[in-house]
Design a protein around this motif. Structure first.
Motif, PDB file in Angstrom:
ATOM      1  N   THR A   2      49.473  39.793  34.448  1.00 57.86           N
ATOM      2  CA  THR A   2      48.690  39.369  35.602  1.00 57.86           C
ATOM      3  C   THR A   2      47.372  40.140  35.622  1.00 57.86           C
ATOM      4  OG1 THR A   2      50.706  38.928  36.849  1.00 57.86           O
ATOM      5  CG2 THR A   2      48.681  39.144  38.107  1.00 57.86           C
ATOM      6  N   PHE A   3      46.275  39.411  35.825  1.00 56.83           N
ATOM      7  CA  PHE A   3      44.947  40.005  35.856  1.00 56.83           C
ATOM      8  C   PHE A   3      44.535  40.260  37.301  1.00 56.83           C
ATOM      9  CE2 PHE A   3      45.416  37.650  31.974  1.00 56.83           C
ATOM     10  CZ  PHE A   3      44.908  38.500  31.015  1.00 56.83           C
ATOM     11  N   GLY A   4      43.560  41.127  37.505  1.00 59.95           N
ATOM     12  CA  GLY A   4      43.112  41.525  38.831  1.00 59.95           C
ATOM     13  C   GLY A   4      42.645  40.380  39.716  1.00 59.95           C
ATOM     14  N   ASP A   5      42.122  39.314  39.114  1.00 60.10           N
ATOM     15  CA  ASP A   5      41.635  38.187  39.905  1.00 60.10           C
ATOM     16  C   ASP A   5      42.730  37.172  40.216  1.00 60.10           C
ATOM     17  OD1 ASP A   5      42.007  36.960  37.467  1.00 60.10           O
ATOM     18  OD2 ASP A   5      39.966  36.213  37.280  1.00 60.10           O
ATOM     19  N   GLY A   6      43.951  37.478  39.800  1.00 55.28           N
ATOM     20  CA  GLY A   6      45.077  36.592  40.088  1.00 55.28           C
ATOM     21  C   GLY A   6      45.487  35.705  38.933  1.00 55.28           C
ATOM     22  N   ALA A   7      44.654  35.612  37.877  1.00 49.58           N
ATOM     23  CA  ALA A   7      45.024  34.798  36.716  1.00 49.58           C
ATOM     24  C   ALA A   7      46.219  35.424  36.016  1.00 49.58           C
ATOM     25  CB  ALA A   7      43.845  34.698  35.758  1.00 49.58           C
TER      26      ALA A   7
END
Length: 84
Positions: A2-7
């Motif tokens: 999971t990436f910080g922007d929600g992706a």
């Protein structure tokens, strides 16, 4: 992952599936591209992947439409583009 922007990126494996040979000129999913920020980083990563045994199928080069990139054949025969 999971990436910080929600992706999210999910990589899965299902052993009972048939893995057909993949032509680089095919319909459907053909490649994924990663931006690495500079020509130098494209060169460094391409050299590293080549040294690790990956098949470099193009580049590093400037394409006809002005992109600096290289392409390798990655996991399961998928094309991975490394670009600025």
């Amino acid at each position: 992952m999971t990436f910080g922007d929600g992706a999210r990126l999910e990589i899965m494996n299902k052993p009972c599936m048939v893995d057909m040979e993949k032509d680089t000129a095919r319909t459907g999913y053909i490649h994924i591209a990663f931006s690495v920020g500079s020509k130098e980083n494209v060169d460094i990563l391409t050299d590293r992947l080549k040294a690790d045994g990956y098949d470099v199928i193009s580049g590093p080069r400037t394409t006809g439409d002005g992109y600096y990139e290289s392409c390798i054949i990655g996991i399961e025969g998928n094309q991975v583009e490394i670009t600025i």
